[in-house]
Scaffold this motif. Structure first.
Motif, PDB file in Angstrom:
ATOM      1  N   ARG A 272       3.017   4.718  12.606  1.00 30.93           N
ATOM      2  CA  ARG A 272       3.050   3.255  12.670  1.00 30.93           C
ATOM      3  C   ARG A 272       4.379   2.783  13.280  1.00 30.93           C
ATOM      4  O   ARG A 272       4.418   1.879  14.095  1.00 30.93           O
ATOM      5  N   MET A 273       5.475   3.466  12.894  1.00 27.52           N
ATOM      6  CA  MET A 273       6.788   3.101  13.408  1.00 27.52           C
ATOM      7  C   MET A 273       6.891   3.377  14.911  1.00 27.52           C
ATOM      8  O   MET A 273       7.443   2.573  15.656  1.00 27.52           O
ATOM      9  N   ALA A 274       6.341   4.503  15.360  1.00 27.05           N
ATOM     10  CA  ALA A 274       6.358   4.845  16.783  1.00 27.05           C
ATOM     11  C   ALA A 274       5.568   3.811  17.594  1.00 27.05           C
ATOM     12  O   ALA A 274       6.007   3.370  18.654  1.00 27.05           O
ATOM     13  N   ILE A 275       4.413   3.434  17.064  1.00 23.05           N
ATOM     14  CA  ILE A 275       3.581   2.420  17.729  1.00 23.05           C
ATOM     15  C   ILE A 275       4.333   1.093  17.783  1.00 23.05           C
ATOM     16  O   ILE A 275       4.373   0.424  18.810  1.00 23.05           O
ATOM     17  N   GLN A 276       4.947   0.750  16.667  1.00 25.63           N
ATOM     18  CA  GLN A 276       5.675  -0.512  16.583  1.00 25.63           C
ATOM     19  C   GLN A 276       6.856  -0.532  17.566  1.00 25.63           C
ATOM     20  O   GLN A 276       7.083  -1.528  18.243  1.00 25.63           O
ATOM     21  N   GLU A 277       7.586   0.590  17.655  1.00 25.33           N
ATOM     22  CA  GLU A 277       8.715   0.655  18.596  1.00 25.33           C
ATOM     23  C   GLU A 277       8.235   0.517  20.037  1.00 25.33           C
ATOM     24  O   GLU A 277       8.860  -0.162  20.844  1.00 25.33           O
ATOM     25  N   ASN A 278       7.124   1.173  20.353  1.00 22.63           N
ATOM     26  CA  ASN A 278       6.550   1.078  21.689  1.00 22.63           C
ATOM     27  C   ASN A 278       6.121  -0.362  21.978  1.00 22.63           C
ATOM     28  O   ASN A 278       6.385  -0.889  23.061  1.00 22.63           O
ATOM     29  N   ASP A 279       5.468  -0.990  20.999  1.00 24.33           N
ATOM     30  CA  ASP A 279       5.037  -2.380  21.153  1.00 24.33           C
ATOM     31  C   ASP A 279       6.237  -3.305  21.367  1.00 24.33           C
ATOM     32  O   ASP A 279       6.195  -4.211  22.188  1.00 24.33           O
ATOM     33  N   GLU A 280       7.310  -3.056  20.610  1.00 27.74           N
ATOM     34  CA  GLU A 280       8.512  -3.884  20.754  1.00 27.74           C
ATOM     35  C   GLU A 280       9.126  -3.715  22.134  1.00 27.74           C
ATOM     36  O   GLU A 280       9.558  -4.687  22.746  1.00 27.74           O
ATOM     37  N   ALA A 281       9.181  -2.485  22.622  1.00 32.79           N
ATOM     38  CA  ALA A 281       9.736  -2.232  23.951  1.00 32.79           C
ATOM     39  C   ALA A 281       8.903  -2.968  25.002  1.00 32.79           C
ATOM     40  O   ALA A 281       9.451  -3.614  25.902  1.00 32.79           O
ATOM     41  N   GLN A 282       7.581  -2.886  24.868  1.00 33.37           N
ATOM     42  CA  GLN A 282       6.682  -3.565  25.808  1.00 33.37           C
ATOM     43  C   GLN A 282       6.856  -5.082  25.706  1.00 33.37           C
ATOM     44  O   GLN A 282       6.889  -5.786  26.705  1.00 33.37           O
ATOM     45  N   PHE A 283       7.009  -5.579  24.485  1.00 31.39           N
ATOM     46  CA  PHE A 283       7.207  -7.003  24.239  1.00 31.39           C
ATOM     47  C   PHE A 283       8.472  -7.487  24.953  1.00 31.39           C
ATOM     48  O   PHE A 283       8.471  -8.503  25.633  1.00 31.39           O
ATOM     49  N   HIS A 284       9.564  -6.709  24.838  1.00 32.21           N
ATOM     50  CA  HIS A 284      10.824  -7.102  25.470  1.00 32.21           C
ATOM     51  C   HIS A 284      10.743  -7.026  27.000  1.00 32.21           C
ATOM     52  O   HIS A 284      11.304  -7.876  27.689  1.00 32.21           O
ATOM     53  N   LEU A 285      10.008  -6.030  27.514  1.00 33.07           N
ATOM     54  CA  LEU A 285       9.778  -5.956  28.965  1.00 33.07           C
ATOM     55  C   LEU A 285       9.007  -7.183  29.443  1.00 33.07           C
ATOM     56  O   LEU A 285       9.323  -7.763  30.473  1.00 33.07           O
ATOM     57  N   ASN A 286       7.995  -7.569  28.669  1.00 35.30           N
ATOM     58  CA  ASN A 286       7.205  -8.743  29.029  1.00 35.30           C
ATOM     59  C   ASN A 286       8.044 -10.012  28.990  1.00 35.30           C
ATOM     60  O   ASN A 286       7.893 -10.890  29.842  1.00 35.30           O
TER      61      ASN A 286
ATOM     62  N   GLU B 123       0.837  -1.196   0.000  1.00 35.16           N
ATOM     63  CA  GLU B 123       0.000   0.000   0.000  1.00 35.16           C
ATOM     64  C   GLU B 123       0.873   1.247   0.000  1.00 35.16           C
ATOM     65  O   GLU B 123       1.957   1.250   0.557  1.00 35.16           O
ATOM     66  N   ALA B 124       0.367   2.308  -0.604  1.00 33.14           N
ATOM     67  CA  ALA B 124       1.078   3.591  -0.541  1.00 33.14           C
ATOM     68  C   ALA B 124       0.669   4.290   0.747  1.00 33.14           C
ATOM     69  O   ALA B 124      -0.515   4.408   1.045  1.00 33.14           O
ATOM     70  N   HIS B 125       1.637   4.701   1.546  1.00 30.88           N
ATOM     71  CA  HIS B 125       1.362   5.407   2.806  1.00 30.88           C
ATOM     72  C   HIS B 125       2.069   6.736   2.775  1.00 30.88           C
ATOM     73  O   HIS B 125       3.150   6.858   2.218  1.00 30.88           O
ATOM     74  N   ASP B 126       1.455   7.733   3.416  1.00 25.38           N
ATOM     75  CA  ASP B 126       2.194   8.981   3.521  1.00 25.38           C
ATOM     76  C   ASP B 126       3.165   8.886   4.708  1.00 25.38           C
ATOM     77  O   ASP B 126       3.080   7.981   5.528  1.00 25.38           O
ATOM     78  N   ASP B 127       4.091   9.822   4.773  1.00 26.11           N
ATOM     79  CA  ASP B 127       5.144   9.767   5.785  1.00 26.11           C
ATOM     80  C   ASP B 127       4.596   9.834   7.209  1.00 26.11           C
ATOM     81  O   ASP B 127       5.135   9.209   8.112  1.00 26.11           O
ATOM     82  N   ALA B 128       3.528  10.605   7.410  1.00 27.85           N
ATOM     83  CA  ALA B 128       2.947  10.721   8.752  1.00 27.85           C
ATOM     84  C   ALA B 128       2.413   9.371   9.222  1.00 27.85           C
ATOM     85  O   ALA B 128       2.618   8.981  10.371  1.00 27.85           O
ATOM     86  N   ASP B 129       1.716   8.652   8.332  1.00 35.29           N
ATOM     87  CA  ASP B 129       1.224   7.311   8.669  1.00 35.29           C
ATOM     88  C   ASP B 129       2.380   6.395   9.030  1.00 35.29           C
ATOM     89  O   ASP B 129       2.333   5.666  10.008  1.00 35.29           O
ATOM     90  N   SER B 130       3.418   6.433   8.212  1.00 34.25           N
ATOM     91  CA  SER B 130       4.580   5.575   8.432  1.00 34.25           C
ATOM     92  C   SER B 130       5.253   5.901   9.757  1.00 34.25           C
ATOM     93  O   SER B 130       5.629   5.001  10.507  1.00 34.25           O
ATOM     94  N   ALA B 131       5.415   7.195  10.054  1.00 32.69           N
ATOM     95  CA  ALA B 131       6.063   7.618  11.297  1.00 32.69           C
ATOM     96  C   ALA B 131       5.243   7.177  12.512  1.00 32.69           C
ATOM     97  O   ALA B 131       5.787   6.686  13.496  1.00 32.69           O
TER      98      ALA B 131
END
Length: 129
Positions: A61-75, A51-59
Motif C-alpha cells: 500500500r505504501m509503495a502504491i501510495q508513493e508512486n501515486d504521490e510522485a505521479q500527482f506531483h508530476l501532474n 483495520e489490522a494489516h500485515d506488513d506485506a499489505d502495508s508495504a
C-alpha cells in the motif's frame, strides 16, 4: 545557422488557437486527475484506519501510495507548465524559450504544447547542467 535580427517563429493564428484549445483540454484533464487522486487518497486513509494489516499489505500500500504521490506531483508540475503556456499565448510570447528567448520549433510545440524550452535546453535542465 544564420542570425536574424528578430528570430520569430511564424505561428499563424489558427496554430495558436489550436494549441490553446489543446492546452485548455490538457489543463482540464490534469485538474480532474488531481481531484480524483485527492479523493482516492482520502478513501485509502479511511480504509486503512482501524483495520489490522500485515506488513506485506502495508508495504504494498505504501509503495502504491508513493508512486501515486510522485505521479500527482508530476501532474501538478505539468499543470503549472500548461497554465504558463496559456498565459504566454495571451502575452504573445508563446513559442519562445523562457530561458534564452530562442524560437521553439513548431514540431516540438505540437508534440509538447506546454513546453517553454527548446529541446536542447530541456535536456540540459534534466541532466542538471
Amino acid at each position: 545557422m544564420s542570425h536574424h535580427e528578430h528570430p520569430s517563429p511564424t505561428f499563424d493564428k489558427s496554430f495558436l488557437e489550436d494549441q490553446k484549445k489543446r492546452l485548455i483540454q490538457l489543463r482540464d484533464e490534469l485538474i480532474k486527475i488531481a481531484d480524483e487522486s485527492a479523493s482516492e487518497e482520502e478513501t485509502l486513509q479511511y480504509e486503512a484506519g482501524g483495520e489490522a494489516h500485515d506488513d506485506a499489505d502495508s508495504a504494498e500500500r505504501m509503495a502504491i501510495q508513493e508512486n501515486d504521490e510522485a505521479q500527482f506531483h508530476l501532474n501538478l508540475k505539468r499543470l503549472a507548465q500548461v497554465q504558463r503556456a496559456l498565459l504566454r499565448i495571451d502575452q504573445g510570447t508563446y513559442g519562445y524559450s523562457e530561458k534564452s528567448g530562442k524560437p521553439i520549433p513548431r514540431a516540438r510545440l505540437t508534440e509538447i504544447p506546454e513546453t517553454t524550452l527548446t529541446l536542447e535546453e530541456a535536456r540540459q535542465e534534466e541532466s542538471g547542467a
